[in-house]
Design an enzyme around this catalytic site. Structure first.
Site, PDB file in Angstrom:
ATOM      1  N   TYR A  66      22.048  34.688  64.752  1.00  0.00           N
ATOM      2  CA  TYR A  66      20.589  34.806  64.556  1.00  0.00           C
ATOM      3  C   TYR A  66      19.881  35.635  65.617  1.00  0.00           C
ATOM      4  CZ  TYR A  66      21.723  30.106  62.584  1.00  0.00           C
ATOM      5  OH  TYR A  66      22.281  29.027  61.945  1.00  0.00           O
ATOM      6  N   CYS A 116      36.562  39.000  71.505  1.00  0.00           N
ATOM      7  CA  CYS A 116      36.765  40.368  71.046  1.00  0.00           C
ATOM      8  C   CYS A 116      35.832  40.749  69.904  1.00  0.00           C
ATOM      9  CB  CYS A 116      38.218  40.566  70.638  1.00  0.00           C
ATOM     10  SG  CYS A 116      39.279  40.511  72.076  1.00  0.00           S
ATOM     11  N   TYR A 137      23.462  22.763  67.872  1.00  0.00           N
ATOM     12  CA  TYR A 137      24.089  23.892  67.167  1.00  0.00           C
ATOM     13  C   TYR A 137      24.870  24.796  68.119  1.00  0.00           C
ATOM     14  CZ  TYR A 137      20.849  22.073  63.739  1.00  0.00           C
ATOM     15  OH  TYR A 137      20.154  21.226  62.911  1.00  0.00           O
TER      16      TYR A 137
HETATM   17  C1  LIG Z   1      19.491  20.885  59.350  1.00  0.00           C
HETATM   18  C2  LIG Z   1      18.777  19.790  58.717  1.00  0.00           C
HETATM   19  C3  LIG Z   1      18.043  18.893  59.486  1.00  0.00           C
HETATM   20  C4  LIG Z   1      17.839  19.046  60.958  1.00  0.00           C
HETATM   21  O1  LIG Z   1      17.109  20.195  61.235  1.00  0.00           O
HETATM   22  P1  LIG Z   1      16.611  20.491  62.719  1.00  0.00           P
HETATM   23  O2  LIG Z   1      15.961  21.819  62.604  1.00  0.00           O
HETATM   24  O3  LIG Z   1      17.823  20.545  63.578  1.00  0.00           O
HETATM   25  O4  LIG Z   1      15.685  19.412  63.099  1.00  0.00           O
HETATM   26  C5  LIG Z   1      17.465  17.815  58.851  1.00  0.00           C
HETATM   27  N1  LIG Z   1      17.594  17.637  57.519  1.00  0.00           N
HETATM   28  C6  LIG Z   1      18.298  18.488  56.752  1.00  0.00           C
HETATM   29  C7  LIG Z   1      18.412  18.230  55.319  1.00  0.00           C
HETATM   30  C8  LIG Z   1      18.906  19.600  57.313  1.00  0.00           C
HETATM   31  O5  LIG Z   1      19.568  20.445  56.543  1.00  0.00           O
END
Ligand SMILES: *Cc1c(COP(=O)(O)O)cnc(C)c1O
Length: 442
Positions: free
Chosen positions: A334, A361, A390
Site C-alpha cells: 500500500y 530480493c 497487519y
Molecule cells: C479488517 C476488518 C476489521 C478490522 O479492521 P481495522 O481497520 O483493523 O479496525 C473488522 N471487521 C471486518 C469485517 C474486517 O474485515
C-alpha cells in the site's frame, strides 16, 4: 518524534518501551524483533469498553484478530472482556487453544469452507457473520446435521465508501464482501435467513473500510442500516437485536494522520444509533464493533539492526536493515508510511535523509522513503513505530527468511509471545520425494 504509549527516551538516549531498554531487548532476543507495549493494548481495549459503557447501550467490542493473531493477544482480549473475530480455521484454532471463550467468538469471511464451518459449529462459537447465499444454505445444512441452531449476522454492503486507500475499502457496492443493500440483495437475504430453521438471525453487520479518521462514514452507515432495519421490521416483521458496525478506526502512523480519540468514534456511533432507532420506536439494538488496527497498531514497534548502505549521489541513500517486506509488507502493498528512529542514538541530531530498504530480493522491498536520521552506521538499531497491526499477521518466509520473535513488554519485564523461527522451522514442512533425493541425503 512522536512516542506512543509507554515509549520514551531514557537517560542513555535509548528508546525504552514498557520499561525495557530496546538495546537490551535487541541483545537478549535478537533482531528483527516485534515489541508489543502491553499496557497500551490494554489501554485501547479499555477505551472502547468504557466508551460503550458510558453510552448505556448493550455492546460487544470484538477484537478483529486478523490484525495480530497470536495466543498471548487472545489472552489479553479475554482478560479485557473483549469478544474476538476470526476469519479462518487458523485464527479460530489460535483463539480456542488460548482458552478464549467460544461463545464470544465471531466467524467472518467470504469463503468459509465446510471444514471451517464444522469446526466452528463443534466449538459452539457465538456467531457466524454470513457473507453470501452459498454460505447461508451451507451453514444451515451443516448446523442441521449437528442438530444445532446458530446465531447469525448478515454482512451487508451499505454503499458507504470510507475515505481511505482503495485496496482497503470494503463498504462500496463493488466489493467481494457481503449482501448489497442498494440492489435488494440484502433484503432477499433476510427473507432467506428467516426461512432457514437452523439459523437464528441476530441482525446485520457492516464494515465500511479501514484507517478511517472521520465519524461521518460511520454515521452514514448507521443511517443506512437503521433505515433498512425499519423497512425489514415493517415489511417482514423481523427485528434486529444486534447491529455490528465493523472496524476501521484510524491510528496515527505519521505526522498528519489525525485519528479521533476512540471515545469520539464510539459516541458518534451510539448517538446515531439512539437517534435513528428511537425515532422509529425501534427497541435499541445491542451494538458490536470490531477494531483491529486501533487495538494493537500503535502498541507495536519493530526493532531492526542496520547493515549496509548505498549512496547514489543526487538520487538517494539506501540504508538496509535485517528484515523488510517479510516482516512488514505494508509498504510493498500500500506504500504505507511509517516513522522511525535510531533506538540506540535517539537524541542524536538528524543529519541526512535516507530510504530504509529491507534485505529481500525485490526492489519494492522498502520500509520507509525519505526518513530523517542521524548518520546511521552498521550495527545501529532502527525502531519502526506503529507496526502492531497487519505486520506479524502478514509476515512471510519470502527468501526463506525466518519470521521474527514477538515480545510483550510491561513494567520492565519482557516476555516472549512468539519464538523466533529457527532454520529447522523453515524446512519443517519440506519433504523430498524419494525419487528426488540426492545421493548425499540418501
Ligand atoms: C479488517 C476488518 C476489521 C478490522 O479492521 P481495522 O481497520 O483493523 O479496525 C473488522 N471487521 C471486518 C469485517 C474486517 O474485515
Amino acid at each position: 518524534m512522536y512516542l506512543h504509549g509507554t515509549s520514551k527516551i531514557n537517560a542513555q538516549g535509548h528508546l525504552e518501551i514498557g520499561g525495557c531498554d530496546t538495546t537490551d531487548l535487541a541483545q537478549q532476543f535478537g533482531t528483527p524483533l516485534y515489541i508489543v507495549d502491553e499496557a497500551l493494548v490494554r489501554q485501547r481495549a479499555r477505551e472502547y469498553v468504557e466508551s460503550f459503557r458510558a453510552s448505556g447501550l448493550k455492546f460487544q467490542v470484538a477484537y478483529a484478530s486478523k490484525a495480530f493473531s497470536v495466543m498471548a493477544m487472545c489472552s489479553i482480549a479475554e482478560q479485557e472482556g473483549l469478544s474476538l473475530d476470526v476469519v479462518s480455521d487458523g485464527e479460530l484454532y489460535t483463539a480456542l487453544k488460548a482458552g478464549f471463550p467460544a461463545a464470544r467468538i465471531h466467524f467472518h469471511g467470504n469463503n468459509k469452507t465446510p471444514e471451517e464451518i464444522n469446526m466452528a459449529l463443534d466449538a459452539n462459537i457465538g456467531c457466524f457473520v454470513v457473507d453470501n447465499f452459498n454460505e447461508l444454505y451451507l451453514l444451515n445444512a451443516l448446523a442441521a446435521d449437528k442438530g444445532k441452531r446458530v446465531n447469525v449476522l448478515l454482512r451487508i454492503t451499505p454503499g458507504v465508501e470510507a475515505h481511505t486507500h482503495d485496496y482497503i475499502s470494503t463498504g462500496q457496492t463493488d466489493s467481494k464482501f457481503g449482501f448489497d443493500l442498494g440492489n435488494g440483495t440484502a433484503y432477499k437475504a433476510i427473507q432467506e435467513t428467516a426461512a432457514q430453521s437452523n439459523l437464528e438471525l441476530l441482525g446485520v453487520h457492516s464494515h465500511i473500510g479501514s484507517q478511517i479518521f472521520e465519524v461521518e462514514g460511520f454515521a452514514m452507515a448507521v443511517d443506512k442500516v437503521a433505515g433498512f432495519a425499519v423497512q425489514v421490521r415493517d415489511e417482514l416483521n423481523v427485528t434486529f437485536r444486534v447491529i455490528n458496525l465493523g472496524g476501521g478506526f484510524g491510528i496515527r502512523y505519521v505526522e498528519g494522520d489525525t485519528p479521533l480519540p476512540i471515545s469520539q468514534y464510539v459516541k458518534a456511533i451510539t448517538d446515531s444509533i439512539k437517534t435513528n432507532f428511537s425515532a422509529a420506536s425501534y427497541p435499541l439494538p445491542e451494538i458490536w464493533v470490531e477494531p483491529g488496527r486501533s487495538m494493537v497498531g500503535d502498541a507495536g514497534t519493530t526493532l531492526y539492526t542496520v547493515g549496509t548502505s548505498k549512496d547514489i549521489p543526487g538520487v538517494r541513500k539506501y540504508i538496509a536493515v535485517d528484515g523488510g517486506m517479510s516482516d512488514n509488507p505494508r509498504f510493498a502493498l500500500y506504500e504505507s508510511k511509517y516513522e522511525a528512529i535510531l533506538a540506540n542514538r535517539a537524541n542524536d541530531p538528524l543529519e541526512e535523509t535516507v530510504t530504509i530498504a529491507g534485505k529481500l530480493c525485490e526492489s519494492g522491498d522498502k520500509l520507509i522513503m525519505d526518513l530523517e536520521l542521524p548518520k546511521a552506521k552498521s550495527g545501529d538499531l532502527l525502531a519502526v513505530f506503529c507496526t502492531g497491526a497487519y505486520n506479524y499477521s502478514m509476515a512471510s518466509n519470502y527468501n526463506r527468511v525466518r519470521r521474527p520473535a514477538v515480545v510483550f513488554v510491561k513494567d520492565g519485564a519482557a516476555d516472549v509471545a512468539v519464538k523466533r523461527e529457527s532454520l529447522d522451522d523453515i524446512i519443517g514442512n519440506d519433504v523430498i520425494p524419494a525419487r528426488l533425493q540426492t545421493s548425499a541425503a540418501r
